[in-house]
Design an enzyme around this catalytic site. Sequence first.
Site, PDB file in Angstrom:
ATOM      1  CB  THR A 121       3.877  10.231  22.013  1.00 34.58           C
ATOM      2  OG1 THR A 121       3.317  10.742  23.124  1.00 34.58           O
ATOM      3  CG2 THR A 121       2.994   9.092  21.268  1.00 34.58           C
ATOM      4  CG  ASP A 122       3.307  11.216  27.165  1.00 39.24           C
ATOM      5  OD1 ASP A 122       2.913  11.615  26.435  1.00 39.24           O
ATOM      6  OD2 ASP A 122       3.530  11.718  28.236  1.00 39.24           O
ATOM      7  CD  GLU A 123      -0.700  12.408  22.845  1.00 39.86           C
ATOM      8  OE1 GLU A 123      -1.616  12.039  22.101  1.00 39.86           O
ATOM      9  OE2 GLU A 123      -0.269  13.531  22.818  1.00 39.86           O
ATOM     10  CE1 TYR A 148       1.140  11.663  17.122  1.00 39.81           C
ATOM     11  CE2 TYR A 148       0.538  11.837  19.191  1.00 39.81           C
ATOM     12  CZ  TYR A 148       1.572  11.955  18.486  1.00 39.81           C
ATOM     13  OH  TYR A 148       2.769  11.819  18.949  1.00 39.81           O
ATOM     14  CE  LYS A 152       4.901   8.536  17.416  1.00 42.02           C
ATOM     15  NZ  LYS A 152       6.034   8.567  16.309  1.00 42.02           N
TER      16      LYS A 152
END
Length: 332
Positions: A121-123, A148, A152
């Site tokens: 993810t970009d997060e 989260y 990741k």
Amino acid sequence: MSRVLVTGGAGFIGSNFVHYVLANTDHTVTVLDALTYAGNRASLDGLPADRFEFVHGDIRNAELVDELFARHDLVVHYAAESHNDNSLHDPRPFLETNIIGTYTLLEAARRHGTRFHHISTDEVYGDLELDDPARFTEDTPYNPSSPYSSTKAGSDLLVRAWVRSFGVQATISNCSNNYGPFQHVEKFIPRQITNVLTGERPKLYGAGENVRDWIHANDHSSAVLTILEKGVIGETYLIGADGEKNNKDVVELILQLLGQEPDAYDHVVDRPGHDMRYAIDSTKLRTELGWMPQFSDFESGLADTIEWYRAHTGWWGPEKAAAEARYKEQGQ
Ligand code: NAD
Ligand code: TDX
């Protein structure tokens, strides 16, 4: 023709990918999924029996994983605990699945020499200010905010280390926020659509100024297939479709498309540590691998998604009350 193993294929993006692969290639697909609250076997109904197999199991089960890697050519790893709000209340499953689960798969990829693609993810890059012209690129330093996104980020770093130390044949992609069919009702867009469909008002965290960079799940699938076909081992590719929108505008558009007044929503308690803005620069994927998104019109993609939820109340209905009860406990 390849034998593709898809972890988390009963979840939102994984199931969209399975449908996409079966429709657009001659590969066979096996899904490995633990069917947590987020997994739904019905998302995989009607797939051709001679090209599709479902295995109910956990990615942390090393014996099962080993047996499956032995009989597949490619593995695409979607399985994860994926919801930020849940990670703020109970981080442990995120460490278990996102870190230990990914580690278990990497060890199998190492033993079998299997081509492995890790979905992320970009997060992992943290967030950007609203007035910052910058977007994330493959060179942006990692700076995750939530349990989260930190798990990741940890899983991405494991993949990089297994490539460098053990020669695992892996690639990584970091994608922006997806929308489309089969997304769990806990997530922003399906929650608001199904709120309106059940007579509830949409719920906007804080002022709703936070920006997400929306991409249709089919465009994510075509990007992953492109990376599997042309990606360079050890490389990371950012996936995005230039879809920046703030949450308030998205809620107002959903209300408009459903024939409601644009202000018929509630402001609720903000998410702790709420990332302000995500934005992806996907130049590398576009120029080096020749990928292009197909869904450039967010409004029409959203209208189709609304129609899908209207037509599939039996798919999301059983989950709705439990998801809303979880939110109510937090004042959201
Ligand atoms: P999801 O929560 O809808 O689906 C996750 C799936 O993984 C479920 O089917 C669940 O049953 C399965 N699963 C969970 N733990 C498991 C375990 N231990 N063993 C086997 N299966 C397990 O998630 P999603 O939104 O489809 O996200 C899929 C992937 O894409 C994740 O890795 C996520 O980080 C990434 N991603 C999501 C988005 C997004 O917008 N949703 C954006 C970028 C990246
Ligand atoms: O009811 C809500 N009201 C609201 O304003 C919900 C559920 C969310 N929000 C806001 C929070 C975010 O700014 O909407 C935005 C999107 O929220 P989520 O759907 O929870 O997504 P996000 O936290 O951005 O993370 C998603 O994109 C990146 C996925 O859930 C992750 O798995 C992915 O990595």
